[in-house]
Design an enzyme around this catalytic site. Structure first.
Site, short mmCIF file in Angstrom:
data_model
loop_
_atom_site.label_atom_id
_atom_site.label_comp_id
_atom_site.label_asym_id
_atom_site.label_seq_id
_atom_site.Cartn_x
_atom_site.Cartn_y
_atom_site.Cartn_z
N SER A 56 0.83 -1.20 0.00
CA SER A 56 0.00 0.00 0.00
C SER A 56 0.87 1.25 0.00
O SER A 56 2.01 1.26 0.48
CB SER A 56 -0.91 0.02 1.22
N1 SAM Z 1 -0.72 -3.73 4.07
C1 SAM Z 1 -0.20 -4.49 2.97
C2 SAM Z 1 1.14 -3.93 2.53
O1 SAM Z 1 1.41 -2.75 2.81
O2 SAM Z 1 1.91 -4.65 1.91
C3 SAM Z 1 -1.23 -4.38 1.87
C4 SAM Z 1 -1.16 -5.42 0.84
S1 SAM Z 1 -2.28 -5.39 -0.53
C5 SAM Z 1 -2.88 -3.77 -0.72
C6 SAM Z 1 -3.67 -6.35 0.05
C7 SAM Z 1 -3.39 -7.80 0.28
O3 SAM Z 1 -4.63 -8.43 0.63
C8 SAM Z 1 -2.86 -8.57 -0.92
O4 SAM Z 1 -1.62 -9.13 -0.60
C9 SAM Z 1 -3.91 -9.66 -1.16
O5 SAM Z 1 -3.37 -10.88 -1.60
C10 SAM Z 1 -4.56 -9.77 0.20
N2 SAM Z 1 -5.90 -10.35 0.22
C11 SAM Z 1 -6.93 -10.17 -0.64
N3 SAM Z 1 -8.01 -10.87 -0.25
C12 SAM Z 1 -7.65 -11.50 0.91
C13 SAM Z 1 -8.33 -12.37 1.81
N4 SAM Z 1 -9.62 -12.75 1.64
N5 SAM Z 1 -7.66 -12.82 2.88
C14 SAM Z 1 -6.37 -12.47 3.11
N6 SAM Z 1 -5.67 -11.66 2.29
C15 SAM Z 1 -6.30 -11.16 1.21
#
Ligand code: SAM
Length: 208
Positions: A56
């Site tokens: 993010s």
């Molecule tokens: N805070 C993290 C960072 O700064 O790296 C944000 C990562 S990204 C914006 C959101 C993440 O949510 C992705 O890695 C995605 O694979 C994960 N994601 C999506 N749906 C999900 C779910 N149902 N359960 C767990 N993770 C999920």
């Protein structure tokens, strides 16, 4: 220092919680990126981390964290570990963190980074976080770092009834509005905040 400059920019954009800003000065965002993107680590932008996912934008991480009004030692559930950057910010602030990521490869990379930085107490698992982590509920706070079509009922049920807070982006797959959900007893209140664009929350109580 580049981190200090980034934090000054965040302050100008309305991030005023010193504990959040101090954690962002302390945590090296470059350690959460592939070598290709390291030089861009202190830009205020989201960057690819593999599997079609992103770390993010620093502003988004700061905004979600500040919105939760966290107190040291609180129990926090993070849905979407991704790179592990926000996990590290939360851990640095003294939270007890439980984090879930659906991509095993991303979770393993995040675990290694968190261990290398000395965050040995983070509890994590691979799986669908849209259903929360009932075994460890209730949580004082829940941060959802992926965009959901609606508020997952499992997550509201796992919020502490004594003022539990959840920050979650809700909307379409392209654009979402951030909401702060608060629970007091069985009463839930929702506050609409600003617009953001997240990758989708994919799961049983997210997008299919
Ligand atoms: N805070 C993290 C960072 O700064 O790296 C944000 C990562 S990204 C914006 C959101 C993440 O949510 C992705 O890695 C995605 O694979 C994960 N994601 C999506 N749906 C999900 C779910 N149902 N359960 C767990 N993770 C999920």
């Amino acid at each position: 220092m580049m981190r200090q400059t980034l934090v000054e920019e965040l302050r100008k954009r309305g991030i005023h919680d010193d504990r959040v800003l101090e954690a962002m000065v302390a945590i090296p965002r470059d350690k959460f990126l592939d070598p290709t993107f390291v030089l861009r680590a202190y830009e205020d932008s989201a960057l690819p981390i593999g599997e079609g996912q992103t770390i993010s934008q620093p502003y988004t991480v700061a905004y979600q964290t500040q919105t939760l009004r966290l107190q040291p030692g609180e129990k926090v559930l993070e849905i979407g570990t991704g790179s592990g950057y926000q996990t590290a910010i939360l851990a640095k602030m003294g939270m007890r963190i439980f984090t879930i990521e659906r991509h095993v490869e991303l979770l393993e990379a995040a675990r290694k980074r968190l261990e290398a930085l000395g965050f040995h107490k983070v509890i994590s698992r691979a799986g669908d976080g849209s259903r929360g982590w009932p075994e460890f509920a209730p949580f004082d706070a829940i941060v959802v770092t992926a965009g959901a079509p609606d508020v997952p009922e499992s997550l509201t049920k796992q919020l502490s009834p004594n003022g539990g807070r959840m920050v979650i982006p809700i909307g379409s797959q392209q654009k979402q509005t951030m909401y702060l959900i608060e629970r007091n007893g069985e009463k839930l209140s929702a506050k609409e905040l600003a617009d953001f664009a997240f990758v989708p929350l994919i799961g049983k109580e997210g997008w299919s």
